[in-house]
Design a protein around this motif. Structure first.
Motif, short mmCIF file in Angstrom:
data_model
loop_
_atom_site.label_atom_id
_atom_site.label_comp_id
_atom_site.label_asym_id
_atom_site.label_seq_id
_atom_site.Cartn_x
_atom_site.Cartn_y
_atom_site.Cartn_z
N GLU A 20 112.23 -77.45 -32.50
CA GLU A 20 112.35 -76.23 -31.70
C GLU A 20 113.13 -76.49 -30.41
OE1 GLU A 20 108.48 -74.64 -31.03
OE2 GLU A 20 108.00 -74.51 -33.16
N ILE A 21 112.89 -77.64 -29.79
CA ILE A 21 113.61 -77.98 -28.56
C ILE A 21 115.11 -78.09 -28.82
CG2 ILE A 21 113.99 -79.84 -26.89
CD1 ILE A 21 110.94 -80.37 -27.05
N GLY A 23 116.79 -76.80 -31.36
CA GLY A 23 117.32 -75.51 -31.77
C GLY A 23 118.10 -75.54 -33.07
N ASN A 24 118.55 -74.37 -33.45
CA ASN A 24 119.31 -74.21 -34.69
C ASN A 24 120.79 -74.11 -34.33
OD1 ASN A 24 120.08 -73.75 -37.32
ND2 ASN A 24 119.50 -71.60 -37.31
N ASP A 25 121.43 -75.26 -34.17
CA ASP A 25 122.82 -75.31 -33.72
C ASP A 25 123.71 -75.83 -34.84
OD1 ASP A 25 124.30 -75.34 -30.77
OD2 ASP A 25 125.23 -76.69 -32.22
N SER A 40 122.33 -80.99 -35.54
CA SER A 40 121.77 -80.77 -36.88
C SER A 40 121.13 -82.04 -37.42
CB SER A 40 122.86 -80.28 -37.84
OG SER A 40 123.35 -79.02 -37.46
N VAL A 44 117.89 -82.78 -35.48
CA VAL A 44 116.79 -81.96 -35.99
C VAL A 44 116.23 -82.57 -37.27
CG1 VAL A 44 116.19 -79.74 -37.02
CG2 VAL A 44 117.54 -79.80 -34.92
#
Length: 349
Positions: free
Chosen positions: A234-235, A237-239, A245, A248
């Motif tokens: 979450e920190i 993010g969806n980048d 990526s 994550v």
């Protein structure tokens, strides 16, 4: 090219291999595989081919599945694949290109067409590598700045835990060493080096009374502690950034175990992303060989013994020996990036 390129020919018919070998051997080094499993083994070996000529219709693992696996792995994803097949329908060609193939040659093959297509694709592959090299050189300063910011972000999580300040730096090097040792794509290995420090960034989201608790966590506290992998995702993010990526991916899966007993999704075996399988070994090894308030540092020999014992349980068995091959580089990092209280010990290694 400065030296002969290597072409891997994959076909279940030895006569077809002989034909392509005869066409190409005057110009290139030729390797051959009679099935998809052997082709993948060769492609993942020390001397990777520069191009693969791949038959589609093979018993067992067909050419489409071989290509799919090649393109899914960072070790082999950049190797150009040309399908060589008797299937001539447009739909067949579309399927091949959708899987990542760069060209399509129909059987029976034409000598000048094979030579021309192979020469063209090898030249394009070489140009791509040269371009990537120049781009990397021109953006080196930016990458160094980015890497420093990322490492400091990773170290921020360490202030919430009993980990040491240099942990994220050491385990990042160990991760890159292992990625290099298995011949992963060099760009991917560099990305992993930058992404690995963020593996535990989610610990920032864990309450102090849990993360700093000196005694054993109860069930509810342990469940909350496990959520640090989700907090990390979450920190970050969806980048679309390849680096974020991958970070994550590392955050979410580095606590999965090869036998399926890890968390948060109980993934098993090769279903765990390669990045996370690598980081899992690097992270645990550094934790074992580092002194903590609650434990003494293990010796390298003890740590390697534990890693070996956990082969097929916690860790990917295919990564154990390659990790051991990194020993000398690991020792150098342990000395260079030792925590202050450990410098006297490591100085005598």
């Amino acid at each position: 090219m400065s030296e002969q390129a290597t072409v891997l020919v994959v076909d279940d018919n030895s006569d077809n291999i002989d034909v392509l070998n005869g066409i190409l051997r005057p110009f290139y080094k030729i390797k051959a595989a009679l099935n998809g499993e052997l082709a993948l083994k060769i492609a993942n070996g020390k001397q990777k081919p520069d191009l693969i000529l791949l038959d589609v219709m093979m018993p067992g693992m067909d050419g489409h599945e071989v290509c799919r696996r090649l393109k899914a792995s960072p070790v082999t994803s950049n190797i150009p694949v040309i399908f060589v097949t008797a299937k001539t329908e447009i739909a067949d060609e579309e399927s091949g290109f959708a899987l990542g193939a760069v060209d399509y040659i129909t059987k029976p093959v034409s000598v000048p067409i094979v030579q021309a297509r192979v020469k063209t694709q090898l030249a394009l592959y070489n140009q791509q590598r040269e371009l990537e090299k120049k781009v990397k050189e021109r953006t080196k300063a930016l990458e160094n700045t980015r890497a420093q910011i990322i490492r400091r972000l990773g170290r921020a999580a360490e202030f919430k835990d009993n980990e040491t300040g240099m942990h994220v730096i050491r385990m990042s090097y160990y991760s890159k060493f292992l990625a290099d040792e298995i011949n992963a794509n060099s760009d991917w290995a560099e990305l992993l080096f930058d992404a690995a420090p963020m593996h535990d960034i989610g610990k920032i989201g864990i309450a102090d009374n849990i993360i700093l608790k000196p005694s054993k966590l109860n069930d509810d506290e342990w469940k909350e502690m496990q959520r640090h992998v989700e907090y990390g995702a979450e920190i970050l993010g969806n980048d679309d950034s390849p680096l974020l990526s991958l970070a994550v991916e590392v955050c979410l899966y580095h606590h999965e175990k090869f036998d399926g007993s890890g968390y948060p999704h109980q993934l098993k075996g090769k279903n765990i992303p390669l990045s996370a399988r690598i980081v899992a070994i690097a992270d645990v090894f550094d934790a074992l060989t580092s002194e903590r308030p609650y434990k003494e540092a293990w010796s390298i020999e003890q740590a390697f013994t534990y890693i070996t014992e956990q082969s097929g349980k916690h860790f990917d068995p295919d990564l154990i020996e390659p990790f051991k091959n990194c020993l000398e580089r690991i020792k150098e990092v342990m000395v260079k990036y030792a925590d202050e209280h450990e410098r006297a010990t490591f100085g005598n290694m």
